[in-house]
Design a protein around this motif. Sequence first.
Motif, mmCIF file in Angstrom:
data_model
loop_
_atom_site.group_PDB
_atom_site.id
_atom_site.type_symbol
_atom_site.label_atom_id
_atom_site.label_comp_id
_atom_site.label_asym_id
_atom_site.label_seq_id
_atom_site.Cartn_x
_atom_site.Cartn_y
_atom_site.Cartn_z
ATOM 1 N N TYR A 94 -4.459 -0.570 -3.570
ATOM 2 C CA TYR A 94 -3.526 -1.338 -2.760
ATOM 3 C C TYR A 94 -4.083 -1.667 -1.389
ATOM 4 C CZ TYR A 94 -0.784 0.339 -6.544
ATOM 5 O OH TYR A 94 -0.359 0.624 -7.808
ATOM 6 N N TYR A 95 -5.174 -1.027 -1.049
ATOM 7 C CA TYR A 95 -5.817 -1.376 0.205
ATOM 8 C C TYR A 95 -6.915 -2.405 -0.008
ATOM 9 C CZ TYR A 95 -3.283 2.361 2.411
ATOM 10 O OH TYR A 95 -2.282 3.138 2.901
ATOM 11 N N PHE A 126 -11.666 11.875 0.299
ATOM 12 C CA PHE A 126 -10.864 10.929 1.067
ATOM 13 C C PHE A 126 -11.766 10.042 1.910
ATOM 14 C CE2 PHE A 126 -7.867 14.466 0.483
ATOM 15 C CZ PHE A 126 -6.771 13.782 0.001
ATOM 16 N N TYR A 151 0.690 5.800 14.305
ATOM 17 C CA TYR A 151 0.188 4.433 14.125
ATOM 18 C C TYR A 151 0.973 3.670 13.075
ATOM 19 C CZ TYR A 151 -3.373 6.717 16.742
ATOM 20 O OH TYR A 151 -4.006 7.432 17.700
ATOM 21 N N TYR A 152 1.786 4.376 12.344
ATOM 22 C CA TYR A 152 2.638 3.682 11.393
ATOM 23 C C TYR A 152 4.012 3.400 11.995
ATOM 24 C CZ TYR A 152 -0.854 4.490 7.850
ATOM 25 O OH TYR A 152 -2.019 4.470 7.142
ATOM 26 N N PRO A 184 0.828 -1.217 0.000
ATOM 27 C CA PRO A 184 0.000 0.000 0.000
ATOM 28 C C PRO A 184 0.858 1.261 0.000
ATOM 29 C CG PRO A 184 -0.776 -1.540 1.657
ATOM 30 C CD PRO A 184 0.513 -2.094 1.106
ATOM 31 N N ASP A 244 -8.232 4.879 16.728
ATOM 32 C CA ASP A 244 -8.284 5.941 17.713
ATOM 33 C C ASP A 244 -9.241 6.995 17.162
ATOM 34 O OD1 ASP A 244 -7.880 8.135 19.301
ATOM 35 O OD2 ASP A 244 -5.717 7.853 19.449
ATOM 36 N N GLU A 303 -0.929 13.739 11.889
ATOM 37 C CA GLU A 303 -2.035 13.214 12.695
ATOM 38 C C GLU A 303 -2.135 11.690 12.710
ATOM 39 O OE1 GLU A 303 -2.163 15.918 10.911
ATOM 40 O OE2 GLU A 303 -2.523 17.356 12.527
ATOM 41 N N ASN A 304 -1.615 11.043 11.705
ATOM 42 C CA ASN A 304 -1.715 9.579 11.742
ATOM 43 C C ASN A 304 -0.353 8.896 11.816
ATOM 44 O OD1 ASN A 304 -0.833 9.986 9.142
ATOM 45 N ND2 ASN A 304 -2.275 8.557 8.191
ATOM 46 N N THR A 317 -7.475 7.521 -1.035
ATOM 47 C CA THR A 317 -8.008 8.344 -2.100
ATOM 48 C C THR A 317 -7.926 7.516 -3.380
ATOM 49 O OG1 THR A 317 -7.826 10.498 -3.188
ATOM 50 C CG2 THR A 317 -5.766 9.437 -2.528
ATOM 51 N N ASN A 342 -4.566 5.660 -4.377
ATOM 52 C CA ASN A 342 -3.928 4.554 -3.653
ATOM 53 C C ASN A 342 -4.931 3.493 -3.206
ATOM 54 O OD1 ASN A 342 -5.172 5.919 -1.578
ATOM 55 N ND2 ASN A 342 -3.436 5.837 -0.176
ATOM 56 N N PRO A 390 -3.573 1.526 12.205
ATOM 57 C CA PRO A 390 -3.256 2.748 11.475
ATOM 58 C C PRO A 390 -4.509 3.397 10.908
ATOM 59 C CG PRO A 390 -1.805 0.983 10.790
ATOM 60 C CD PRO A 390 -2.840 0.369 11.687
ATOM 61 N N LEU A 391 -4.494 4.717 10.855
ATOM 62 C CA LEU A 391 -5.560 5.466 10.200
ATOM 63 C C LEU A 391 -5.152 5.665 8.753
ATOM 64 C CD1 LEU A 391 -6.031 8.064 13.057
ATOM 65 C CD2 LEU A 391 -7.567 6.195 12.487
ATOM 66 N N ASP A 392 -5.585 4.758 7.908
ATOM 67 C CA ASP A 392 -5.192 4.846 6.510
ATOM 68 C C ASP A 392 -5.989 5.929 5.795
ATOM 69 O OD1 ASP A 392 -3.397 2.717 6.695
ATOM 70 O OD2 ASP A 392 -4.992 1.253 6.341
ATOM 71 N N ILE A 393 -5.261 6.744 5.062
ATOM 72 C CA ILE A 393 -5.904 7.758 4.241
ATOM 73 C C ILE A 393 -6.055 7.185 2.835
ATOM 74 C CG2 ILE A 393 -5.749 10.078 3.301
ATOM 75 C CD1 ILE A 393 -3.774 10.703 5.613
ATOM 76 N N LEU A 418 -7.388 13.915 12.131
ATOM 77 C CA LEU A 418 -6.853 13.652 10.804
ATOM 78 C C LEU A 418 -7.781 14.205 9.728
ATOM 79 C CD1 LEU A 418 -4.798 12.300 8.961
ATOM 80 C CD2 LEU A 418 -6.067 10.168 9.218
#
Lengths: 361, 361
Positions: free
Chosen positions: B347-348, B302, A347-348, A336, B171, A343-344, B341, B344, B336-339, B178
């Motif tokens: 890949y998620y 997003f 967590y990574y 990914p 979280d 802000e995030n 769009t 990307n 993780p807070l995945d962003i 975020l």
Amino acid sequence: MDQKIIRIKDIALKAKVSPGTVDRVIHNRGKVAEKVRIRIQKIIDESNYEPNLMARALGSKKQYRFAALIPDHQVDSYWLAPKTGIEKAAAELKQFGVSVQQFIFNPYDAKDFVRKAEELTAARPEGIFLSPIFYHEVLPFLAQWHDSSVPFVLFNTEISDHGPLSYIGQDSYQSGKLAGKLMHYGQSEPCSILIAHIDEKIDNAAHLLKKEEGLRDYFSQQQDVFGITTIELDSSDPEGFNSRLADAVNGIADLRHIFVTTSKAHLVAAELERRQLGDIRIIGYDLVPANLHYLEKGSIGFLINQNPERQGYLGIRQLADFLVFRKAVSKTKFLPLDIITLENLRYYLEEDVMNVAEKLA
Amino acid sequence: MDQKIIRIKDIALKAKVSPGTVDRVIHNRGKVAEKVRIRIQKIIDESNYEPNLMARALGSKKQYRFAALIPDHQVDSYWLAPKTGIEKAAAELKQFGVSVQQFIFNPYDAKDFVRKAEELTAARPEGIFLSPIFYHEVLPFLAQWHDSSVPFVLFNTEISDHGPLSYIGQDSYQSGKLAGKLMHYGQSEPCSILIAHIDEKIDNAAHLLKKEEGLRDYFSQQQDVFGITTIELDSSDPEGFNSRLADAVNGIADLRHIFVTTSKAHLVAAELERRQLGDIRIIGYDLVPANLHYLEKGSIGFLINQNPERQGYLGIRQLADFLVFRKAVSKTKFLPLDIITLENLRYYLEEDVMNVAEKLA
DNA sequence: AATAAAAGTGTGTGCGTACACACTTTTATA
DNA sequence: TATAAAAGTGTGTACGCACACACTTTTATT
């Protein structure tokens, strides 16, 4: 619900042969009458037998030696993460008889790369994992390994058509597009954009060009017209670095964004800060400490994370899946493209939960 | 390099006892003279013995029954992902003697929740995994499980201080922040922002409030002043939904962003599209198909991904780590807070590589 | 002091597989 | 047709651990 688990013994019973014969069929050890082989194979297929990997690992004392060829993280801290991932995978696979030997080379020294690659080859590992950052230099090795049927997995830098078992890494082109999107999202009117390739020889680094291409393609698909300029910078010559950067920044009208295609965005951030050019936004790659520093200060807006630790982990896992667990493995594995901002971030940074027995599934 | 692996037999040899006695020490099965116990324990510690989990799983025929209490994904497709994760973990752990029984309830029916929770309790599982979306209703069950020492793992909705083994999830507060950052990044001047809570009773859904709080805190820390309004919407009454949304959109001056705190951003996107209000940007949660549709169309900018599949996977893994592998487990696990769009997204959507044997490490 | 009970310890089998080896049947060769 | 070679098949042990069971030694009870 849970049908009972089929064992070799069960299959042997059904096929009216001994477990040893079933074992020969499963492992193609030969010496089985064709008629019998077919009968057994049929029962295996129908019963969807799955070998007990625990028992298999216990009963087999086979040893696997893998080799990893990676850049020295003391020269470029980016490479610490893949190394960590490799070691994690190695720890997990230890009980399956896998050991991983590391060969570390200087990422700025092609000769050192060749030397270490030769050492590696001489060690005759059963599987190889490497980041082929020196394109020309690596080709003969790939050919050699291919000829001697030693599977190798590439990561970080994609090289097609030289028979790798697989490639692990990010989709560079798409990550460039993503950077474009992020810039565009934060930009209501057209402006100018600078692409900076830092500390990589372009001819040896196709992935940087793919990033550039992705970004340019993104903007060419927009209605508005953005001015896009590319420069190459070399941090080993700080004066040249700064003056070339300054020239670009001063020379480009309405410059609002800089896209750094390597993990060196912090160098740009530092210089812009020194010149108090805070309104130019930076997007870069990788969660190396120096980048995080400027992410926290706000001078870097976003970092795209290439999951380097996971790359290392998965690369070794890929070899193990193929050699140890004899699973089919995917030719390419795109990780990914994580978008990281203040802000995030946290967590990574926590280590991801990863593990061995997906093959059990 | 690789010191040879220590086995129970080796320890027994050193301590001049039989393997059976060492086994008793390792498993606290009692019946060992204190003097001998100490001698053996010392050798174990010094030799940093690690049990061979393969052999252990083979030799032990102990069965573990876990139970999962989750909402019906046919009612809300969000819940498909955790279910998938649960099943993946279950498949991996099958060979370790773990089975997972699912109890599915209607996420809009508290009584159904209670009924299924009772069924689950009656089944007397050894470990429980649940999403406690009905706060008041779940409390007595938590107390009961706690009293009878059945470990339970919560996910998706955090409830503190009722003795869970652990909580897996995002979280919420930070994810609100975020969202704020993303809006702000794409917004050069101050404007108005709408927060929409959709299809959740606020009093039973503290996490939505935390998201709101995070967003508000983000903007209150900025120099510019943004107007922030909150509404609650209920999609089971489409007319009311649309009219209330229209009122908000028309009534708020300079409204540029809508933050949907649930997975229902697509409902807002659909209505805005119908009214041709394309310049209002939407940020929402979760990669459900309807949301992806509008992400592709561009009306949702997003999506924040809460890793629902991973939540399911890790929850079951957490129970297994505790009960089967007897590892220490972390009280909370923030994913993780995945962003996400358009660029990307893909890949998620590919399934993540996950697996069992991190405990081998 | 005799005996029962309890505490402490060792032995052996099974988990499902890998693999070496022994054995039996078929086929090739003289 | 005898005999060797090859092909085919079965048996047994080991892997490291869990656990049942048998056995021995100590302690408690009369």
